[in-house]
Design a protein around this motif. Structure first.
Motif, PDB file in Angstrom:
ATOM      1  N   MET A   9       9.584  -5.201  -0.994  1.00 25.30           N
ATOM      2  CA  MET A   9       8.989  -4.551   0.162  1.00 25.30           C
ATOM      3  C   MET A   9       8.648  -5.634   1.177  1.00 25.30           C
ATOM      4  N   VAL A  13       6.754  -4.245   6.765  1.00 21.39           N
ATOM      5  CA  VAL A  13       6.402  -2.862   6.444  1.00 21.39           C
ATOM      6  C   VAL A  13       4.939  -2.795   6.025  1.00 21.39           C
ATOM      7  N   ARG A  87       6.654   3.696   1.784  1.00 24.54           N
ATOM      8  CA  ARG A  87       7.186   2.705   2.726  1.00 24.54           C
ATOM      9  C   ARG A  87       6.086   1.756   3.194  1.00 24.54           C
ATOM     10  N   TYR A  88       4.854   2.211   3.170  1.00 27.06           N
ATOM     11  CA  TYR A  88       3.740   1.318   3.511  1.00 27.06           C
ATOM     12  C   TYR A  88       3.384   0.430   2.333  1.00 27.06           C
TER      13      TYR A  88
END
Length: 180
Positions: A9, A13, A87-88
């Protein structure tokens, strides 16, 4: 590395979550508006989730709790919302997954009691949005989602970090490698 982080990730983001929460908070400075949101946002989130599950699944006014194909449309939209949180960060996903499951438990409990789920949720939805409008009139600022529709899904995280301030630090904590 935290067990709630995904190694691939991007930090860009993860940085978006503090920015999204700050953007939401900028439209929610007045203490009365914040208090209204602490009540209305959870009601809206839960009512919306339940209404999506019941209405998109063709259950309408039925109080039939049976499991079946009717659950698929609501499940798909729920998964899409959860992907938004993922997604965070996986931490944001975890927190919102718990809230989502609690909301669905409310729906099934209401169905088990044969309560009129859709009319009750519609009433809660309308009353909670009326509260939001009143809150923003008090605030003197437009709702954050008018600038960015994704803010509708940030509202529940805002409520959680307002209620539990240490949760904000936990959600926003940057994952750092640990030495072994």
């Amino acid at each position: 590395m935290s067990t709630f982080s995904h190694p691939q990730m991007s930090s860009a983001v993860r940085r978006r979550l503090p920015e999204a929460l700050d953007h939401y908070a900028a439209s929610h400075q007045h203490p009365d508006n914040v208090r209204i949101h602490l009540i209305c946002v959870p009601l809206i989130f839960t009512a919306t989730l339940i209404l999506l599950w019941r209405l998109l699944g063709g259950q309408g006014m039925s109080s039939e709790p049976g499991l079946g194909v009717w659950m698929i449309p609501g499940s798909v939209l729920t998964l899409a919302a959860l992907v938004f949180y993922a997604r965070y960060s996986l931490r944001a996903l975890g927190v919102m997954l718990i809230w989502t499951l609690a909301s669905l438990a409310v729906m099934f409990a209401m169905l088990g009691l044969e309560w009129p789920v859709v009319p009750l949720m519609l009433a809660l939805f309308v009353l909670a949005w009326a509260g939001q409008v009143i809150g923003h009139r008090i605030e003197g600022r437009k709702p954050a989602f008018l600038d960015d529709i994704r803010q509708l899904l940030i509202g529940p995280l805002f409520v959680l970090v307002e209620l539990f301030p240490t949760l904000r630090y936990w959600l926003l904590e940057q994952d750092t490698p640990t030495s072994h």
